[in-house]
Scaffold this active site. Structure first.
Site, PDB file in Angstrom:
ATOM      1  N   CYS A  77       0.831  -1.206   0.000  1.00 54.36           N
ATOM      2  CA  CYS A  77       0.000   0.000   0.000  1.00 54.36           C
ATOM      3  C   CYS A  77       0.871   1.265   0.000  1.00 54.36           C
ATOM      4  O   CYS A  77       1.531   1.551  -0.980  1.00 54.36           O
ATOM      5  CB  CYS A  77      -0.996  -0.032   1.159  1.00 54.36           C
ATOM      6  N   HIS A 180      -3.928  -4.892   0.012  1.00 51.28           N
ATOM      7  CA  HIS A 180      -3.457  -5.362   1.319  1.00 51.28           C
ATOM      8  C   HIS A 180      -3.436  -6.888   1.323  1.00 51.28           C
ATOM      9  O   HIS A 180      -4.479  -7.537   1.442  1.00 51.28           O
ATOM     10  CB  HIS A 180      -4.358  -4.838   2.441  1.00 51.28           C
ATOM     11  N   GLU A 182      -2.479  -8.798   3.606  1.00 43.94           N
ATOM     12  CA  GLU A 182      -2.882  -9.296   4.925  1.00 43.94           C
ATOM     13  C   GLU A 182      -4.393  -9.256   5.142  1.00 43.94           C
ATOM     14  O   GLU A 182      -4.900  -9.812   6.120  1.00 43.94           O
ATOM     15  CB  GLU A 182      -2.162  -8.507   6.027  1.00 43.94           C
TER      16      GLU A 182
END
Length: 199
Positions: A77, A180, A182
């Protein structure tokens, strides 16, 4: 495997830590130059403001360290954006690894304004590089951002929101993803796992 997550004044570090733990990796969050240099993999995450983040990196001389790293480095990001040449956010000169400019989303159609930030699941396509091994064309990843990196010869995945832009970029040992990993479920976890295996 020794993995360092670069510590600076940008959020989202804990969720990256948890994602790595799910892969069996205990990473270290650090701004210590030796720990970062000695790591086998370096992750450069971030949610925040480009100008203040660059100020912090310069204050800690991490700007010079990051561009000198020889092991695989993954920007996530804001981390991807800071690896580019320049960001319109605060008119910020960035690290200059990726040869593209970061711009703010905009839309002149007042009758149908597009929401900013771009937030939610978006498909990625034109995939290349071992970072994308096992990821299908048009797979969906999770994005939250108001600025984007333009397409370049270093783009290894593309997505669209208003216009096409870089969902992922690579130059030599440096990788960057705008989404993202994650927060992107199984495919995000696969991309993180691919990064850990890249030679």
């Amino acid at each position: 495997m020794k993995v360092a997550i670069i510590k600076y004044n940008a959020g989202n570090v804990q969720s990256v830590l948890y994602a790595l733990q799910r892969l069996g990796v205990n990473a270290t969050v650090t701004d210590d130059h030796r720990e970062i240099t000695d790591a086998e993999r370096v992750i450069f995450p971030g949610v925040g403001n480009a100008a203040s983040a660059m100020d912090y990196l310069k204050n800690k001389e991490l700007d010079k360290l990051i561009v000198s790293l020889k092991q695989p480095v993954l920007g996530i990001c804001l981390g991807l954006q800071l690896l580019c040449n320049f960001s319109e956010e605060g008119n910020t000169k960035c690290l200059g690894v990726f040869d593209t400019t970061v711009k703010r989303f905009g839309n002149n159609n007042v009758e149908d304004p597009v929401k900013i930030p771009h937030m939610g699941w978006n498909n990625i396509y034109h995939l290349s590089s071992p970072l994308m091994d096992g990821i299908g064309e048009n797979s969906y990843l999770y994005f939250v951002h108001s600025y984007y990196a333009g397409l370049s010869q270093q783009t290894i995945a593309t997505t669209d929101y208003i216009i096409p832009f870089s969902a992922a970029i690579r130059k030599d040992n440096f990788f960057g993803v705008q989404f993202h990993t994650e927060k992107s479920a199984r495919d995000g976890e696969r991309i993180l796992s691919n990064f850990l295996k890249i030679i």
